[in-house]
Motif scaffolding. Structure first.
Motif, mmCIF file in Angstrom:
data_model
loop_
_atom_site.group_PDB
_atom_site.id
_atom_site.type_symbol
_atom_site.label_atom_id
_atom_site.label_comp_id
_atom_site.label_asym_id
_atom_site.label_seq_id
_atom_site.Cartn_x
_atom_site.Cartn_y
_atom_site.Cartn_z
ATOM 1 N N SER A 2 1.226 -1.647 0.070
ATOM 2 C CA SER A 2 -0.071 0.729 -0.296
ATOM 3 C C SER A 2 0.761 1.568 0.170
ATOM 4 O O SER A 2 1.750 1.210 0.578
ATOM 5 C CB SER A 2 -0.692 -0.304 1.575
ATOM 6 N N PRO A 3 0.063 2.544 -0.418
ATOM 7 C CA PRO A 3 1.318 3.824 -0.619
ATOM 8 C C PRO A 3 1.736 3.652 1.207
ATOM 9 O O PRO A 3 2.971 4.750 0.967
ATOM 10 C CB PRO A 3 0.352 4.648 -1.062
ATOM 11 N N ALA A 4 1.039 3.769 1.886
ATOM 12 C CA ALA A 4 1.000 4.533 3.441
ATOM 13 C C ALA A 4 1.930 3.732 4.008
ATOM 14 O O ALA A 4 3.354 3.967 4.075
ATOM 15 C CB ALA A 4 -0.363 4.515 4.369
ATOM 16 N N ASP A 25 5.556 12.406 6.605
ATOM 17 C CA ASP A 25 4.491 11.823 5.633
ATOM 18 C C ASP A 25 4.546 10.649 5.718
ATOM 19 O O ASP A 25 3.380 10.084 5.082
ATOM 20 C CB ASP A 25 6.185 11.697 4.246
ATOM 21 N N THR A 104 -4.551 3.839 6.946
ATOM 22 C CA THR A 104 -5.462 4.466 6.584
ATOM 23 C C THR A 104 -4.682 4.866 5.410
ATOM 24 O O THR A 104 -3.376 4.345 4.650
ATOM 25 C CB THR A 104 -6.598 5.257 6.416
ATOM 26 N N GLU A 105 -4.859 6.440 4.661
ATOM 27 C CA GLU A 105 -3.683 6.915 4.560
ATOM 28 C C GLU A 105 -2.514 6.804 5.085
ATOM 29 O O GLU A 105 -1.160 7.088 3.998
ATOM 30 C CB GLU A 105 -4.360 8.128 3.154
ATOM 31 N N GLN A 106 -2.357 6.939 5.967
ATOM 32 C CA GLN A 106 -0.933 7.825 6.193
ATOM 33 C C GLN A 106 -1.420 6.477 8.128
ATOM 34 O O GLN A 106 -2.479 6.056 8.866
ATOM 35 C CB GLN A 106 -1.097 9.445 7.186
#
Length: 140
Positions: A2-4, A25, A104-106
């Protein structure tokens, strides 16, 4: 991955006293961070913790060894390699550990598991010898 989790792995391998901004970030503003010695809430407190950590060591890096991810959680196996002037005669110390991340996103929750004795107590001149002897005896 995942991106995170990609950001987490990339930034931890670049983490240094001159590169703490990468923590923003990785982590959500209300990050909850726990390890055997600390419980920290909030990104500003976590950045301050890492800033203090880096002022106490002469070198520190995290080598990511394995990543397992499922449904917004991950286990990251790593090795912290550091030098502290008052531990192990100032020579390199290697401590394996695992981070449990929820994201989640971070990343909003980060719990580290590692052997505090291997990191600290075993590296002290007098106490270290006693602890290593006890470990050898327990393993016989």
């Amino acid at each position: 991955m995942s991106p995170a989790l990609t950001v987490f792995c990339r930034e931890y391998q670049r983490l240094s006293p001159n590169h703490l901004e990468g923590l923003y970030d990785i982590y959500a503003p209300d990050i909850r961070f726990c390890d055997p010695a600390h419980e920290i809430q909030g990104i500003a407190s976590l950045v301050a913790y890492f800033d203090t950590l880096f002022t106490q060591v002469t070198a520190c890096r995290f080598d990511i060894e394995q990543v397992m991810e499922q449904d917004g959680e991950a286990l990251v196996r790593w090795r912290m390699v550091f030098c502290h002037p008052r531990l192990n005669g100032g020579k390199e110390v290697q401590v394996p550990g695992v981070s449990h991340l929820r994201f989640t996103e971070q990343v909003y929750e980060h719990t580290d598991y590692f052997d505090m004795g291997a990191m600290l107590y075993e590296q002290l001149p007098l106490l270290g010898g006693v602890i290593r002897a006890l470990k050898r005896r327990l393993n016989q």
